[in-house]
Design an enzyme around this catalytic site. Sequence first.
Site, mmCIF file in Angstrom:
data_model
loop_
_atom_site.group_PDB
_atom_site.id
_atom_site.type_symbol
_atom_site.label_atom_id
_atom_site.label_comp_id
_atom_site.label_asym_id
_atom_site.label_seq_id
_atom_site.Cartn_x
_atom_site.Cartn_y
_atom_site.Cartn_z
ATOM 1 N N ARG A 183 0.835 -1.200 0.000
ATOM 2 C CA ARG A 183 0.000 0.000 0.000
ATOM 3 C C ARG A 183 0.869 1.248 0.000
ATOM 4 O O ARG A 183 0.550 2.238 -0.674
ATOM 5 C CB ARG A 183 -0.937 -0.012 1.205
ATOM 6 C CG ARG A 183 -2.054 -1.031 1.118
ATOM 7 C CD ARG A 183 -2.834 -1.160 2.418
ATOM 8 N NE ARG A 183 -3.549 0.079 2.749
ATOM 9 C CZ ARG A 183 -4.166 0.282 3.900
ATOM 10 N NH1 ARG A 183 -4.122 -0.646 4.860
ATOM 11 N NH2 ARG A 183 -4.804 1.418 4.126
ATOM 12 N N CYS A 241 -1.033 5.880 9.188
ATOM 13 C CA CYS A 241 -1.482 4.566 8.707
ATOM 14 C C CYS A 241 -2.661 4.803 7.790
ATOM 15 O O CYS A 241 -2.647 5.762 7.009
ATOM 16 C CB CYS A 241 -1.830 3.643 9.869
ATOM 17 S SG CYS A 241 -3.135 4.268 10.951
#
Length: 282
Positions: A183, A241
């Site tokens: 990611r 995050c």
Amino acid sequence: MSLIINSPLVSVDWLFSNLENKNLIVLDATISKVTSKTNSITRDVKKVIKEAVFFDIKNVFSDTNSFFPNTILSKEQFEIKAKEIGVNKNSCIVVYDDLGIYSSPRVWWMFQLMGFKNIAVLNGGFPEWKLKKFPIQNFYNVNNEIGNFKINYQPKKIKTTSEVLNVIKNDVVLIADARSKARFLAKEAEPRKGLRGGHIPNSVSLPFSKIVENGKMLPLDELKIIFKELKLLNKELIFSCGSGVTASILALAAELVKIKEYAVYDGSWTEWGSTLNLPIEK
């Protein structure tokens, strides 16, 4: 005598031996992983640690009016909600979740932000507790008395998007991203539909899965090696995050290795990646 915690992480054995202490509050902060296609919590009947109180991250302790998920409550609202679940100024809090270490550090960080230090994450969480055959129940405790909890807000523990933007060219500050490396590099789609891939400039990849193994935090010496390899030990750190949950796992690790200059970017990649005028790297 009031129970005092000297570490941000405690074992299930420690919790079991102190379970009857009058000022102890055990919080179940379980949520499901955002990256899971199905609910990660599979028990038909929800079982919890004996004496546990539910800490509802999603619906009570987040701003449900915010455009972004898991946005922290205002300090005034947090104080009210903490009192409602019975938290006092002299409480000793142990927080856990059903996945070992996943969402519980988010609650630990929330209380750090509010200036409350007598709190720890349960290492291994519910799986470790159950493995030891320690007492469980199939209902949550409800504290009928309003607590006297008071905040002592610590604004240095949280960063906004504008504050992060101001430090992306700063050599003293470094951003560590708890998402997966795929990611981080935009090689895997974000779980939230329509969200851009990539990462914030001036950030390094430190997937939370690298510091948590079998639901437990890695030993201290191994954490120190990882932080040293990424040159994180002598920097002011900002943890990011997807939406502020697993960034808090990195914050917990930083506290364990005695790093004090750190903060969580509350909006994290959900806010950064959906704000089209902000720079990204892949």
